[in-house]
Structures are given as structure tokens and as C-alpha cells.
Scaffold this motif. Structure first.
Motif, PDB file in Angstrom:
ATOM      1  N   UNK A  35       0.815  -1.223   0.000  1.00  0.00           N
ATOM      2  CA  UNK A  35       0.000   0.000   0.000  1.00  0.00           C
ATOM      3  C   UNK A  35       0.847   1.271   0.000  1.00  0.00           C
ATOM      4  N   UNK A  36       2.141   1.153   0.331  1.00  0.00           N
ATOM      5  CA  UNK A  36       3.016   2.322   0.395  1.00  0.00           C
ATOM      6  C   UNK A  36       3.999   2.398  -0.759  1.00  0.00           C
ATOM      7  N   UNK A  37       3.912   1.487  -1.697  1.00  0.00           N
ATOM      8  CA  UNK A  37       4.820   1.519  -2.842  1.00  0.00           C
ATOM      9  C   UNK A  37       4.318   2.506  -3.901  1.00  0.00           C
ATOM     10  N   UNK A  38       5.239   2.984  -4.758  1.00  0.00           N
ATOM     11  CA  UNK A  38       4.780   3.787  -5.901  1.00  0.00           C
ATOM     12  C   UNK A  38       3.778   2.992  -6.729  1.00  0.00           C
ATOM     13  N   UNK A  39       2.873   3.677  -7.375  1.00  0.00           N
ATOM     14  CA  UNK A  39       1.826   3.006  -8.144  1.00  0.00           C
ATOM     15  C   UNK A  39       2.421   2.050  -9.170  1.00  0.00           C
ATOM     16  N   UNK A  40       1.963   0.822  -9.145  1.00  0.00           N
ATOM     17  CA  UNK A  40       2.446  -0.170 -10.105  1.00  0.00           C
ATOM     18  C   UNK A  40       1.833   0.031 -11.486  1.00  0.00           C
ATOM     19  N   UNK A  41       0.863   0.935 -11.569  1.00  0.00           N
ATOM     20  CA  UNK A  41       0.219   1.195 -12.861  1.00  0.00           C
ATOM     21  C   UNK A  41       1.012   2.200 -13.699  1.00  0.00           C
ATOM     22  N   UNK A  42       2.006   2.842 -13.058  1.00  0.00           N
ATOM     23  CA  UNK A  42       2.800   3.840 -13.776  1.00  0.00           C
ATOM     24  C   UNK A  42       4.251   3.405 -13.836  1.00  0.00           C
ATOM     25  N   UNK A 229      10.258   0.551  -3.534  1.00  0.00           N
ATOM     26  CA  UNK A 229      10.777   1.353  -2.425  1.00  0.00           C
ATOM     27  C   UNK A 229      10.520   2.834  -2.650  1.00  0.00           C
ATOM     28  N   UNK A 230      11.005   3.659  -1.735  1.00  0.00           N
ATOM     29  CA  UNK A 230      10.893   5.116  -1.837  1.00  0.00           C
ATOM     30  C   UNK A 230      12.214   5.746  -1.421  1.00  0.00           C
ATOM     31  N   UNK A 231      12.515   6.911  -2.006  1.00  0.00           N
ATOM     32  CA  UNK A 231      13.687   7.657  -1.567  1.00  0.00           C
ATOM     33  C   UNK A 231      13.445   8.324  -0.229  1.00  0.00           C
ATOM     34  N   UNK A 232      12.207   8.715   0.006  1.00  0.00           N
ATOM     35  CA  UNK A 232      11.808   9.303   1.281  1.00  0.00           C
ATOM     36  C   UNK A 232      10.335   8.997   1.486  1.00  0.00           C
ATOM     37  N   UNK A 233      10.020   8.402   2.628  1.00  0.00           N
ATOM     38  CA  UNK A 233       8.646   7.960   2.899  1.00  0.00           C
ATOM     39  C   UNK A 233       7.703   9.144   3.098  1.00  0.00           C
ATOM     40  N   UNK A 234       6.399   8.929   2.939  1.00  0.00           N
ATOM     41  CA  UNK A 234       5.422  10.011   3.082  1.00  0.00           C
ATOM     42  C   UNK A 234       5.530  10.715   4.433  1.00  0.00           C
ATOM     43  N   UNK A 235       5.479  12.043   4.388  1.00  0.00           N
ATOM     44  CA  UNK A 235       5.590  12.835   5.603  1.00  0.00           C
ATOM     45  C   UNK A 235       5.175  14.267   5.293  1.00  0.00           C
ATOM     46  N   UNK A 236       4.891  15.018   6.325  1.00  0.00           N
ATOM     47  CA  UNK A 236       4.830  16.474   6.212  1.00  0.00           C
ATOM     48  C   UNK A 236       6.023  17.007   6.983  1.00  0.00           C
TER      49      UNK A 236
END
Length: 365
Positions: A35-42, A229-236
Motif C-alpha cells: 500500500x506504500x509503494x509507488x503506483x504499479x500502474x505507472x 521502495x521510496x527515496x523518502x517515505x510520506x511525511x509532512x
């Protein structure tokens, strides 16, 4: 709590070294939950980019009332609807911006043993790092970074800044001074747009001499499995304002807008400005920080420079009284920035959970 922040819970692995080793699969620690990965559709190596509002900063101080009012409206609407905007004609030398980026590329291309001289700890994060948060076994992001203090001047120790390349310290000092000055001007603009005295938000931060400012240079190496993966996880961002100099050639910053992740398209020689959690608190949520993240790609490395313009650490922050009404009382309970930041340091990026946790009990229902 502070004792637990004196060292990392496990050996630190440099992501740049992992990428350079030629691995074809990333270690499990870097794989995000589905659920936290970049969209697999793109195709994450070629994400669809979106145009974030662009403001001509010169117009904000123009003697032409029409130009000035239009620029102020643009900033106000961007802060309310996006939490992000880009500024051009901001007064910082384009050559200085270019040279500062180049010197950090040079730093990250140095041998590992040279960079390791500046290895950081979670006590301050100042120095060369590869993780945020001290929870053992936590999911890790695909990035390394260098974090250093710019303000207040009484806390700055340039011996903690890279001595190689030789021009690094001089460039960082000049660049930091120019961008911090820009941050002060932006605070005045936000104050005016909120109907406050011009220096109101700056005073709430502790005054011009007491604000905290720091630079985080992020290095995002090529990744063999960017969809996992992500370079930086979701945050404000926990502080006040972030003034970001992105990589113009390699996109990666994404903002969450109406439930969708959109990739920001950088404008040449522009800064990306985003609202941090403390502006959300002071404005009583008229302006809201926006959740964002960074994606990586399999083709190119990427470097970005973010200067965080923050309140004085022991400054008590709460909604500005002038913005409170009977129908809209204070949404957030008072807290110092040091208290707020400590949770981020312990747990790492956590979406917008932290700022929402500040809400007064009666406002959380």
C-alpha cells in the motif's frame, strides 16, 4: 527518550554503496508494504508530472499594486489548496545555486572513508546519514543525506561541514545565508496574507536572530527495483517552511493531492516552497502542510537541497490569537518545537499523524 537517541539501533548501511555494488534486488529492509509503494500502474522511472503554482517573487514587492495583489493571491491560494508553490525571480544567484549543487555531487562521489568522517548520530542528525528514526528493524528509505545547521549562528560549527571539496564550506555558508534571508521574506508574505502584522509569524518563531535553519542535502542513488521502495517515505515537514532546490533534470518529488500522488515538475532556477506543520499550527489550519514523498528510478542518481526554516527550539507554538473566533477556536494545543521534533527523530516519517495528534481533544472528534 534522549538516551535512546545517542546511537543507531543497528549498523548503518550506505545506500550509495549498495547501489554501486551492482545488486539486482534490494534488501528486504527497503521494500515498502504494497500500500506504500509507488503506483504499479505507472512507470516510476518516467512519472507523470504536474505543474504546481508558480509565483514571480519580484511581484510580491512590486510598486505596481495590481501585480503585487495578484502575486499575494497566488501565494494565498497555493498555501490553502496545495501547501506547495514554486518561486522564480527570488533574488538568489542562479550561479550560486548551480555551484552549490555541483559541490554536493562532488562530495557524494568521494570515497566512502572520506564521507564516513562525518557520520552522524540520531542525537542531532548533523552530518552524513542514511536513516531517519531509531526504531530497531524499521523500514528504510533508498537515500543517503548530509544534514547541517545554519541558524542560530551560536550553534553553528563549520568543522562538522565537509572540508572536501575545498569550496564546500564557503559555498554552503553563502548559499545558506541567501536562502535564509529569502525565508524571512516569505514569512512576511504569509503573515500579510493571513491578515496579521508583517512580522507576526517571524515573532512567533522567536525573532529573526533566533530562528532555526538547517540544510539537508539528499542523495538518491539509482535503484534496481524502484517500484518497491521510496527515496523518502510520506511525511509532512515538521518545521515552518521548506525551501527546496530540486534536481531539474531528474524528477522525484511527489505531493499528495486529493488522495493521489502527483510528481512535481521543477521550473528551471526556481525554488519549491512548502508549508510545514508549525505554519499549520500558527495559522490554525488556514494553511496546511501537505504530505509528500520521493520516488527513485533505475537510470539516474539525484541530489536535492532542502533548507528548513524553523522556530526557535524552545519556542511555545500555538494558533495566533488574532486568527481565532468563536466559530473557529484553537485547533491545536501548545507545544515547543523541540518537543514536537523529538517524536519525528524517534519514529521517522509518519505521514501527517504527528501534526494531527496536536489537535485539542474536542477538535479531534
Amino acid at each position: 527518550m534522549m538516551k535512546s537517541l545517542l546511537c543507531w539501533p543497528e549498523p548503518v548501511i550506505r545506500v550509495q554503496s549498495l547501489a554501486a555494488s551492482g545488486i539486482r534486488e534490494i534488501p528486504e529492509r527497503y521494500i515498502k508494504s504494497p500500500s506504500h509503494r509507488p503506483s504499479l500502474n505507472n512507470d516510476v522511472s518516467q512519472p507523470q508530472e504536474v505543474d504546481v503554482p508558480v509565483v514571480d517573487f519580484q511581484n510580491l514587492f512590486s510598486s505596481d499594486r495590481g501585480l503585487c495583489d495578484e502575486a499575494l493571491r497566488c501565494v494565498h491560494n497555493a498555501c490553502r489548496e496545495w501547501g506547495f508553490f514554486q518561486i522564480v525571480n527570488h533574488g538568489v544567484s542562479h550561479e550560486l545555486m548551480k555551484r552549490t549543487c555541483e559541490v554536493w555531487h562532488e562530495f557524494f562521489n568521494l570515497p566512502l572513508e572520506e564521507k564516513q568522517k562525518y557520520a552522524n548520530t540520531p542525537a542531532t542528525y548533523e552530518g552524513y546519514g542514511s536513516r531517519i528514526g531509531v526504531e530497531k528493524g524499521a523500514s528504510l528509505d533508498w537515500s543517503d543525506y548530509f544534514f547541517l545547521l545554519l541558524m542560530p549562528l551560536s550553534l553553528v560549527n563549520q568543522s562538522k561541514w565537509p572540508a572536501i571539496p575545498a569550496s564546500c564550506r564557503e559555498l554552503v555558508a553563502e548559499y545558506g545565508s541567501e536562502v535564509v534571508r529569502l525565508g524571512g521574506k516569505l514569512m512576511k508574505v504569509l503573515s500579510m496574507n493571513l491578515g496579521l502584522e508583517e512580522d507576526s509569524l517571524l515573532k512567533s518563531f522567536g525573532g529573526e536572530e533566533n530562528v532555526g535553519a538547517c540544510l539537508r542535502v539528499s542523495y538518491y542513488p539509482k535503484c534496481p527495483q524502484p517500484d518497491l521502495t521510496l527515496g523518502l517515505s510520506p511525511h509532512s515537514d515538521p518545521g515552518g517552511l521548506t525551501i527546496l532546490l530540486p534536481d531539474e533534470n531528474v524528477g522525484g518529488l511527489q505531493v499528495c493531492r486529493k488522495g493521489s500522488w502527483l510528481t512535481v515538475k521543477p521550473v528551471p532556477n526556481a525554488f519549491i516552497i512548502n508549508i510545514g506543520d508549525q505554519i499549520q499550527v500558527l495559522s490554525n489550519a488556514i494553511y496546511q502542510s501537505v504530505e509528500h514523498r520521493v520516488i527513485v528510478n533505475s537510470n539516474e542518481d539525484r541530489v536535492s537541497l532542502a533548507i528548513f526554516y524553523n522556530p526557535k527550539s524552545d519556542q511555545l507554538l500555538e494558533p495566533c490569537k488574532k486568527l481565532l473566533t468563536k466559530d473557529r477556536p484553537a485547533l491545536y494545543k501548545p507545544m515547543t518545537y523541540a518537543e514536537y521534533r523529538l517524536t519525528i527523530r524517534a519514529k521517522g516519517p509518519c505521514g501527517k499523524k504527528q501534526v494531527e495528534s496536536l489537535k485539542s481533544p474536542r477538535q479531534s472528534d
